[in-house]
Design an enzyme around this catalytic site. Structure first.
Site, mmCIF file in Angstrom:
data_model
loop_
_atom_site.group_PDB
_atom_site.id
_atom_site.type_symbol
_atom_site.label_atom_id
_atom_site.label_comp_id
_atom_site.label_asym_id
_atom_site.label_seq_id
_atom_site.Cartn_x
_atom_site.Cartn_y
_atom_site.Cartn_z
ATOM 1 N N GLU A 75 0.815 -1.205 0.000
ATOM 2 C CA GLU A 75 0.000 0.000 0.000
ATOM 3 C C GLU A 75 0.852 1.261 0.000
ATOM 4 O O GLU A 75 2.008 1.260 0.438
ATOM 5 C CB GLU A 75 -0.935 -0.008 1.199
ATOM 6 C CG GLU A 75 -0.210 -0.165 2.510
ATOM 7 C CD GLU A 75 -1.166 -0.569 3.632
ATOM 8 O OE1 GLU A 75 -1.765 -1.646 3.522
ATOM 9 O OE2 GLU A 75 -1.285 0.205 4.575
ATOM 10 N N CYS A 88 3.540 8.582 0.629
ATOM 11 C CA CYS A 88 4.129 7.677 1.620
ATOM 12 C C CYS A 88 4.163 6.294 0.981
ATOM 13 O O CYS A 88 3.128 5.798 0.520
ATOM 14 C CB CYS A 88 3.281 7.675 2.888
ATOM 15 S SG CYS A 88 3.836 6.462 4.113
ATOM 16 N N CYS A 95 6.550 -6.938 7.350
ATOM 17 C CA CYS A 95 7.724 -6.370 8.024
ATOM 18 C C CYS A 95 8.225 -7.358 9.060
ATOM 19 O O CYS A 95 7.424 -8.021 9.731
ATOM 20 C CB CYS A 95 7.379 -5.041 8.694
ATOM 21 S SG CYS A 95 8.820 -4.270 9.485
ATOM 22 N N CYS A 99 7.034 -4.746 15.611
ATOM 23 C CA CYS A 99 6.538 -3.759 16.594
ATOM 24 C C CYS A 99 5.127 -4.167 16.998
ATOM 25 O O CYS A 99 4.278 -4.437 16.145
ATOM 26 C CB CYS A 99 6.545 -2.354 15.992
ATOM 27 S SG CYS A 99 8.176 -1.857 15.402
ATOM 28 N N CYS A 102 1.724 -2.624 15.515
ATOM 29 C CA CYS A 102 1.702 -2.324 14.082
ATOM 30 C C CYS A 102 1.043 -3.437 13.275
ATOM 31 O O CYS A 102 1.340 -4.614 13.469
ATOM 32 C CB CYS A 102 3.129 -2.098 13.598
ATOM 33 S SG CYS A 102 3.262 -1.983 11.814
ATOM 34 N N GLU A 145 10.512 -2.338 6.907
ATOM 35 C CA GLU A 145 11.634 -1.595 7.476
ATOM 36 C C GLU A 145 12.493 -1.118 6.309
ATOM 37 O O GLU A 145 13.145 -1.909 5.623
ATOM 38 C CB GLU A 145 12.422 -2.504 8.436
ATOM 39 C CG GLU A 145 13.818 -2.016 8.804
ATOM 40 C CD GLU A 145 13.882 -0.550 9.241
ATOM 41 O OE1 GLU A 145 13.027 -0.107 10.013
ATOM 42 O OE2 GLU A 145 14.813 0.156 8.778
ATOM 43 N N SER A 176 12.322 6.603 6.901
ATOM 44 C CA SER A 176 12.042 6.240 8.289
ATOM 45 C C SER A 176 12.624 4.867 8.585
ATOM 46 O O SER A 176 12.546 3.964 7.752
ATOM 47 C CB SER A 176 10.523 6.229 8.492
ATOM 48 O OG SER A 176 10.218 5.780 9.775
ATOM 49 N N SER A 199 12.395 5.777 14.370
ATOM 50 C CA SER A 199 11.210 5.485 15.183
ATOM 51 C C SER A 199 11.642 4.952 16.545
ATOM 52 O O SER A 199 12.025 3.796 16.666
ATOM 53 C CB SER A 199 10.347 4.436 14.469
ATOM 54 O OG SER A 199 9.930 4.944 13.226
ATOM 55 N N ASN A 275 -3.091 5.364 15.829
ATOM 56 C CA ASN A 275 -4.323 4.972 15.138
ATOM 57 C C ASN A 275 -4.659 3.550 15.567
ATOM 58 O O ASN A 275 -3.935 2.638 15.177
ATOM 59 C CB ASN A 275 -4.059 4.899 13.622
ATOM 60 C CG ASN A 275 -4.534 6.122 12.883
ATOM 61 O OD1 ASN A 275 -5.120 7.014 13.458
ATOM 62 N ND2 ASN A 275 -4.264 6.142 11.600
ATOM 63 N N CYS A 318 0.315 2.105 8.426
ATOM 64 C CA CYS A 318 0.915 1.021 7.671
ATOM 65 C C CYS A 318 0.198 -0.303 7.871
ATOM 66 O O CYS A 318 -0.127 -0.683 8.975
ATOM 67 C CB CYS A 318 2.363 0.875 8.062
ATOM 68 S SG CYS A 318 2.601 0.563 9.810
HETATM 69 S S1 SF4 Z 1 6.161 0.013 12.851
HETATM 70 FE FE1 SF4 Z 1 7.503 -0.072 11.019
HETATM 71 S S2 SF4 Z 1 9.272 -1.270 11.669
HETATM 72 FE FE2 SF4 Z 1 7.645 -1.669 13.171
HETATM 73 S S3 SF4 Z 1 6.605 -3.534 12.437
HETATM 74 FE FE3 SF4 Z 1 5.493 -1.753 11.610
HETATM 75 S S4 SF4 Z 1 6.409 -1.445 9.575
HETATM 76 FE FE4 SF4 Z 1 7.823 -2.713 10.728
#
Ligand code: SF4
Length: 348
Positions: A75, A88, A95, A99, A102, A145, A176, A199, A275, A318
């Site tokens: 996306e 973006c 990923c 995190c 996320c 990432e 980022s 981040s 979010n 994301c």
């Molecule tokens: S916040 Fe960024 S680095 Fe962390 S899991 Fe989501 S996409 Fe990956």
């Protein structure tokens, strides 16, 4: 072109059509011989992805879900503000950083995007703009990432920033990262002018280990040291991103600890109210806690801002749109998929 017995300059013509004139097919490339156009139409595609979904939020944010040739989906987002047109983009399918708040990391990383797939997101979003508008900014904060796919990312950015590509200034590009110290140093050695956003999301090792699991391997100290090294070598101030999770990392003590970590550094802090993601146990912080956090950091002399949330209605964080597409939920349709030209990070 040469391999097929055509003059090589036709390749430059094709690129000009795609980059400058927004062509999405070969048939309209009127300065190419007809036979060549037919040959290209038959054997080639301008884009390797197709648009699986296009949603527009009431605030005008466009979000595309692109399907790659192997069926995987990524996306990307176009945000229009008064004087800015920002895209973006994503660098990986999924990923691997994990995190805990996320959506992108829920299933791990599936693969790196190619440099072409990264570039294509930018061109497709640019093609949504009215003919008299240009992209002004690019942020690499979508799925994945960024620095785990550094070579392909740089390949795409070099094209985006070259005069023969989209001609965007390197200084308008923000990369980022969750903070991979070796890759941050490698990026610094490439001698580009990209802005780096790290981040952090937590001011202490213990809390960061919980929220950003990769931290247990790299360590907060090494991340901040690598950010210092990037600043020394590029001269560009580093931004530290901090997602505020209600009741988790948005307290006064975390704000003071963040200020302790950063007050001696030339840096900027960008606070991002979370979010909420369906299925994940984290909440948006209250307006009061955001204000208090910002006030404490600012009172310690650190430059700080709170990111406005664009595109919240269409899950412009994301991995969220992709995830909805996977579980078959219907996202409210604000505008039909538009033929062009017509109309965040993982790190939100
Ligand atoms: S916040 Fe960024 S680095 Fe962390 S899991 Fe989501 S996409 Fe990956």
């Amino acid at each position: 072109m040469s391999e097929r017995g055509h003059p090589a300059y036709h390749a430059r013509q094709v690129l000009r059509w795609i980059f400058e004139r927004r062509a999405e097919g070969f048939s309209g490339m009127s300065d190419l011989p007809k036979r060549l156009r037919e040959e290209l139409e038959e054997g080639w595609d301008v884009f390797s992805t197709s648009i699986a979904l296009h949603h527009v939020s009431p605030d005008g944010t466009d979000k595309l879900l692109l399907e790659c040739r192997d069926g995987r989906r990524v996306e990307c987002v176009l945000m229009a503000e008064v004087d800015r047109r920002t895209v973006c983009i994503s660098t990986q399918v999924g990923c691997g950083m994990g995190c805990v708040f996320c959506a992108s990391g829920l299933k791990g990383v599936e693969r790196n995007l190619t440099d072409g797939e990264i570039l294509e997101q930018v061109i497709r979003l640019r093609n949504l703009l009215p003919a008299d508008e240009r992209l002004t900014n690019l942020v690499v904060m979508g799925m994945g990432e960024s620095l785990a796919n550094l070579d392909n990312l740089i390949g795409a950015l070099d094209r985006i920033c070259s005069p023969e590509g989209l001609g965007m200034s390197q200084r308008r590009v923000t990369i980022s990262t969750v903070g991979l110290p070796d890759k941050m140093r490698k990026l610094a050695a490439l001698d580009r002018q990209y802005h780096l956003a790290v981040s952090l999301h937590a001011p202490t090792e213990a809390l960061r280990d919980e929220l950003v699991p990769i931290n247990a391997k790299v360590g907060l100290g090494a991340v901040v040291d690598a950010a210092d090294a990037y600043f020394r070598s590029s001269g560009r101030q580093v931004t530290f991103e901090y997602v505020l999770l209600g009741g988790v990392n948005d307290g006064a003590s975390e704000a003071e600890a963040l200020a302790d970590l950063l007050e001696s550094r030339k840096s900027h802090v960008n606070l991002i109210p979370y979010n909420p993601v369906p299925g994940l146990p984290f909440e948006r912080p209250s307006a009061n806690s955001v204000r208090r956090f910002e006030g404490i950091v600012r009172a310690r002399g650190i430059s700080v801002s709170v990111r406005k949330t664009k595109g919240r209605e269409i899950d412009a964080a994301c991995g969220q749109l992709r995830r909805r597409g996977e579980v078959g939920q219907v996202v409210p349709d604000a505008r039909a998929i538009l033929p062009a030209p017509a109309g965040i990070a993982g790190d939100l």
